[in-house]
Design an enzyme around this catalytic site. Structure first.
Site, PDB file in Angstrom:
ATOM      1  N   GLU A 137       0.808  -1.216   0.000  1.00 44.98           N
ATOM      2  CA  GLU A 137       0.000   0.000   0.000  1.00 44.98           C
ATOM      3  C   GLU A 137       0.843   1.269   0.000  1.00 44.98           C
ATOM      4  OE1 GLU A 137      -3.007   0.591  -0.642  1.00 44.98           O
ATOM      5  OE2 GLU A 137      -3.899  -1.384  -0.492  1.00 44.98           O
ATOM      6  N   ASP A 197       0.354   3.935  -2.553  1.00 43.24           N
ATOM      7  CA  ASP A 197      -0.548   5.089  -2.432  1.00 43.24           C
ATOM      8  C   ASP A 197       0.253   6.391  -2.444  1.00 43.24           C
ATOM      9  OD1 ASP A 197      -2.282   2.993  -1.900  1.00 43.24           O
ATOM     10  OD2 ASP A 197      -2.517   3.466   0.235  1.00 43.24           O
ATOM     11  N   SER A 252      -7.531   0.768  -4.450  1.00 47.81           N
ATOM     12  CA  SER A 252      -6.527   1.365  -3.570  1.00 47.81           C
ATOM     13  C   SER A 252      -5.745   2.437  -4.296  1.00 47.81           C
ATOM     14  CB  SER A 252      -5.518   0.305  -3.136  1.00 47.81           C
ATOM     15  OG  SER A 252      -6.018  -0.426  -2.086  1.00 47.81           O
ATOM     16  N   ASP A 272     -18.320  11.448 -16.843  1.00 49.42           N
ATOM     17  CA  ASP A 272     -19.202  10.309 -16.641  1.00 49.42           C
ATOM     18  C   ASP A 272     -18.626   9.056 -17.304  1.00 49.42           C
ATOM     19  OD1 ASP A 272     -21.431   8.923 -15.867  1.00 49.42           O
ATOM     20  OD2 ASP A 272     -22.826   9.967 -17.207  1.00 49.42           O
ATOM     21  N   ILE A 273     -18.680   7.950 -16.599  1.00 43.50           N
ATOM     22  CA  ILE A 273     -18.216   6.660 -17.143  1.00 43.50           C
ATOM     23  C   ILE A 273     -19.461   5.817 -17.433  1.00 43.50           C
ATOM     24  CG2 ILE A 273     -16.851   4.574 -16.682  1.00 43.50           C
ATOM     25  CD1 ILE A 273     -15.168   7.146 -16.842  1.00 43.50           C
ATOM     26  N   GLY A 280     -24.969   9.347 -16.041  1.00 46.56           N
ATOM     27  CA  GLY A 280     -25.318   9.845 -14.713  1.00 46.56           C
ATOM     28  C   GLY A 280     -24.711   8.968 -13.632  1.00 46.56           C
ATOM     29  N   ASP A 319     -24.037   6.055 -11.050  1.00 46.73           N
ATOM     30  CA  ASP A 319     -24.329   4.618 -11.007  1.00 46.73           C
ATOM     31  C   ASP A 319     -23.510   3.990  -9.886  1.00 46.73           C
ATOM     32  OD1 ASP A 319     -21.641   3.787 -12.164  1.00 46.73           O
ATOM     33  OD2 ASP A 319     -22.431   4.982 -13.821  1.00 46.73           O
TER      34      ASP A 319
END
Ligand SMILES: *[C@@H]1O[C@H](CO)[C@@H](O)[C@H](O)[C@H]1NC(C)=O
Ligand SMILES: *[C@@H]1O[C@H](CO)[C@@H](O)[C@H](O)[C@H]1NC(C)=O
Ligand SMILES: *[C@@H]1O[C@H](CO)[C@@H](O)[C@H](O)[C@H]1NC(C)=O
Ligand SMILES: *[C@@H]1O[C@H](CO)[C@@H](O)[C@H](O)[C@H]1NC(C)=O
Ligand SMILES: *[C@@H]1O[C@H](CO)[C@@H](O)[C@H](O)[C@H]1NC(C)=O
Ligand SMILES: *[C@@H]1O[C@H](CO)[C@@H](O)[C@H](O)[C@H]1NC(C)=O
Ligand SMILES: *[C@@H]1O[C@H](CO)[C@@H](O)[C@H](O)[C@H]1NC(C)=O
Ligand SMILES: *[C@@H]1O[C@H](CO)[C@@H](O)[C@H](O)[C@H]1NC(C)=O
Length: 673
Positions: free
Chosen positions: A290, A293, A590, A631-632, A650, A652
């Protein structure tokens, strides 16, 4: 003799069963995961470290107060509260403290052994199991975790007098059985490890191979992020770490050299080691996955600093025998003394195998008292760890969620990864003994979706995952993060995909209602749903969510009454990073959370330079202004052997409102007061 012994036995059974009519069940665990085996009764003289979370006052006003400083059309936008103002407003009433203390003293707990935390939110005492059992009309048994071998004391239900129930949030140890540390949800999935040596480093500037390796340059181009130029020491970017995920300087230097050459070698985070945490390691082989990050965040926020909050001592971070909940509460204690469980507490010898409690006499234990309010929260904190709503009592989640709200009221933005297993959990691990059954889902038929925690709390921001499909460029529309995982030892057949769905305990917040209405009206999912929250039933608000009861006989697999998540999304696939000395590409939400959080940090930087406040709780602005996100609409998040939800125009429950557009976000937030 025989007769009287028999009478004695009968009498003691009667005693255990007879709960006075003045008492009510406060918390009850109806279902015990097959992961936990009930063992012997806790021996009567075993001392239990008891904590009573007192109900706080005025909490019914918290939501509105937070909206008042967070909604873009509010006149008080950005006018965050001070810690003292928040503390005064919500501390438990002295009536609550007195009533609960008197009950404990009447129940034989010596007055001098009862310690109240500084902020008055908790009462603590140590008492032998027999006394606790008599007080709570409960039976404490040891429960053993099949995966880790860990043992902890717990009961199936406990009682409190009806007239003081309203003053008590929850009691610990109580019904809680939590040990999710072997579940890597939200963890970066390491890939390509076998090909490290031969894998060629991608160009640090080319945008032609972003479908194979998402470099810092690809991320900057995807979201149109300009180079940072300011360095305000009051705006360090916060990153939560635990679970043996320290960073290493050589690892960071290699990353800077390969992908972010304007950042000089030696640049490193500010370490906030909380209760024995270890943010940094000098041994590169011990660097944790991690710590990636930090690599994702630096190119976005530099020349600003990063602050790593590394939480819990190495004993808790590495000990398999714990009930570790990723230390979220340990962090909250450290950045807000008013949440603290411990004042300086003379008594030593906390039991192992319970929530992190300090001093910790275990090996590598932090042998000082719990750190309370010792660090200021940064303006933004990114978390790449998550668990499951179904595994944590409702009262515990509500309390923690309120604490996120209280810190948001003071101007902190909490950003959480949405998890990597779509609408479910990873499927069963041990045959017949998984966390949530062989499908990764819930309910008697193991088909009910399994929402993550704590990002279902409506006062934090959840980040789902996207990917650049193979062969696509950064200019093509991105797709939902979906990677069929190779069969692995622990998580066979699990797909890696964007965590998303609907809470079973938190209702749809007002800021999200319109977006969910539109989703259900225009893109109604084909699956059946149910529409009841675990918090709707006032008769038992303190148990774990009971999915059988919520879904009833609707055949529903998701909750139409719950908060939807995630709120937004960012790239989660083929992240170009260094793990220890080695270059690799990594995948997982992550990686998405720190990218989104870093963009918010940059916006704060510009606002602070104009004399404005940090953005604080961002969801009301995001839902009011979806145009600041991309938007995806391609892909879905299957899980539990089910199709999951589709990404749609929109909002989701897969990619939320979409991916960041830095210039648009910046422009909007600079226009707000
Ligand atoms: C973990 O618990 C098991 C079972 O109680 C015990 O045998 C083992 O020694 C414990 N491990 C550690 C490291 O304490
Ligand atoms: C990126 O931002 C610049 C200004 O900072 C603007 O000229 C350009 O059109 C933006 N590109 C995209 C793809 O939004
Ligand atoms: C940072 O905060 C301190 C204390 O509030 C303040 O005195 C200082 O001016 C701030 N620095 C910047 C660069 O804003
Ligand atoms: C920075 O550190 C990396 C990794 O140790 C090394 O390869 C590189 O040569 C260093 N760069 C400079 C300018 O010293
Ligand atoms: C670094 O960690 C590895 C893995 O635990 C260990 O084998 C090695 O001895 C450590 N090196 C040093 C110098 O401590
Ligand atoms: C407390 O921790 C320190 C550092 O880990 C260690 O040197 C010391 O011996 C510990 N003290 C006790 C009383 O365990
Ligand atoms: C959960 O709810 C169902 C349906 O209301 C109920 O029958 C059951 O007792 C509850 N607890 C368990 C053990 O699932
Ligand atoms: C993984 O995704 C595939 C393709 O959508 C699906 O057929 C399969 O059931 C999924 N596996 C799980 C465990 O959900």
């Amino acid at each position: 003799m025989v007769t009287s012994a028999a009478i004695l036995v009968v009498a003691s059974i009667t005693l255990a069963l007879a709960v006075p009519h003045t008492h009510v069940i406060h918390e009850q665990r109806d279902v015990t995961s097959p992961r936990w085996a009930k063992r012997d009764r806790v021996v009567p003289e075993k001392k239990l470290p008891m904590r009573i979370a007192l109900a706080q006052s005025n909490l019914d006003t918290l939501h509105d107060l937070l909206m008042d400083v967070s909604h873009p059309s509010s006149l008080n936008y950005g006018k965050h509260w001070t810690a003292d103002e928040v503390g005064d407003r919500f501390q438990p009433s002295s009536e609550a403290v007195d009533a609960v203390t008197n009950w404990l003293i009447d129940g034989g707990i010596p007055a001098q052994s009862i310690v109240q935390s500084e902020n008055k939110a908790w009462l603590h005492f140590h008492a032998p199991s027999r006394k606790v059992e008599a007080l709570l009309h409960a039976d404490y048994h040891e429960y053993q975790d099949a995966l880790t071998g860990g043992v902890l004391p717990a009961c199936e239900r406990y009682h409190v007098p009806a007239d003081i129930q309203k003053h008590i949030d929850y009691i610990h140890p109580g019904i809680r059985l939590v040990s999710p540390r072997t579940n890597p949800s939200g963890g970066i999935e390491k890939r390509a490890i076998g090909s490290i040596v031969t894998e060629k480093l991608p160009s640090p500037t080319s945008l032609k191979t972003c479908d194979k390796a998402v470099t810092a340059a690809c991320i900057a181009a995807l979201y149109n992020i300009t180079e940072g130029r300011l360095a305000n020491p009051n705006n360090s970017m916060g990153i939560f770490e635990s679970e043996l995920d320290p960073w290493n300087q050589v690892e960071l230097n290699r990353f800077f050299t390969a992908f972010a050459s304007r950042i000089p070698n030696g640049t490193h985070p500010i370490d906030h080691n909380i209760d024995g945490g270890m943010a940094r390691t000098n041994n590169i082989s011990l660097a944790g996955p991690e710590s990636t990050d930090i690599q994702l965040s630096y190119p976005i926020v530099y020349p600003q600093s990063i602050t790593v909050f590394n939480v819990d001592d190495l004993h808790y971070q590495s000990e398999a025998n714990d009930t570790y909940t990723w230390g979220f509460n340990t962090l909250l204690d450290a950045i807000d003394g008013s949440y603290c469980t411990y004042k300086a507490y003379g008594e030593k010898g906390d039991l192992l195998g319970i929530d992190p409690t300090y001093p910790d006499p275990g090996p590598e234990g932090y042998n000082s008292t719990l750190q309370c309010g010792v660090f200021k929260p940064t303006n933004v904190i990114s978390f790449s760890y998550a668990g499951w709503e179904a595994d944590v009592p409702i009262s515990y989640q509500l309390r923690q969620c309120n604490e996120f709200a209280k810190l948001a009221l003071q101007g902190t933005t909490f950003v959480f990864a949405s998890g990597d297993s779509g609408v479910g959990d990873y499927p069963d691990t041990l045959p017949g003994q998984g966390f949530n059954g062989p499908t990764g889902c819930l309910g008697p038929d193991r088909n009910i979706y399994n929402p993550a925690w704590p990002l279902t709390c409506p006062y934090v921001t959840g980040v789902g995952g996207t990917q650049i499909n193979n062969g696509d460029t950064i200019y093509d529309p991105q797709h939902v993060f979906f990677q069929p995982f190779e069969p692995r030892k622990m998580y066979k057949n699990a797909n890696g995909t964007s965590g998303g769905g609907f809470s079973n305990i938190h209702p749809i917040p007002d800021y999200q209602k319109k977006a969910l209405d539109t989703y259900f009206t225009q893109h109604n999912p084909p699956q059946k749903s149910y529409c009841k929250l675990a918090t709707d039933d006032p008769s038992n608000p303190y148990a774990l969510p009971n999915l059988t009861a919520l879904a009833g006989n609707t055949g529903g697999v998701y909750n139409r009454a719950g908060r939807g998540f995630p709120d937004v999304a960012a790239n989660a696939v083929n992240i170009a990073a260094f793990f220890g000395p080695d270059y690799l590409t990594a995948s997982g939400t992550s990686g998405a959370a720190p990218v989104f959080a870093s963009i918010i940090n940059r916006i704060n930087e510009e606002r602070l330079a104009m004399g404005k406040k940090p953005v604080g709780f961002i969801n009301p602005v995001l839902y009011q202004h979806p145009e600041i996100l991309t938007d995806i609409t391609l892909g879905s998040n299957p899980g539990c052997y089910q199709p999951g939800f589709n990404a749609t125009p929109g909002w989701d429950p897969v990619t939320g409102l979409g991916t960041p557009n830095f210039p648009k976000m910046l422009e909007l937030w600079m226009s707000l007061p």
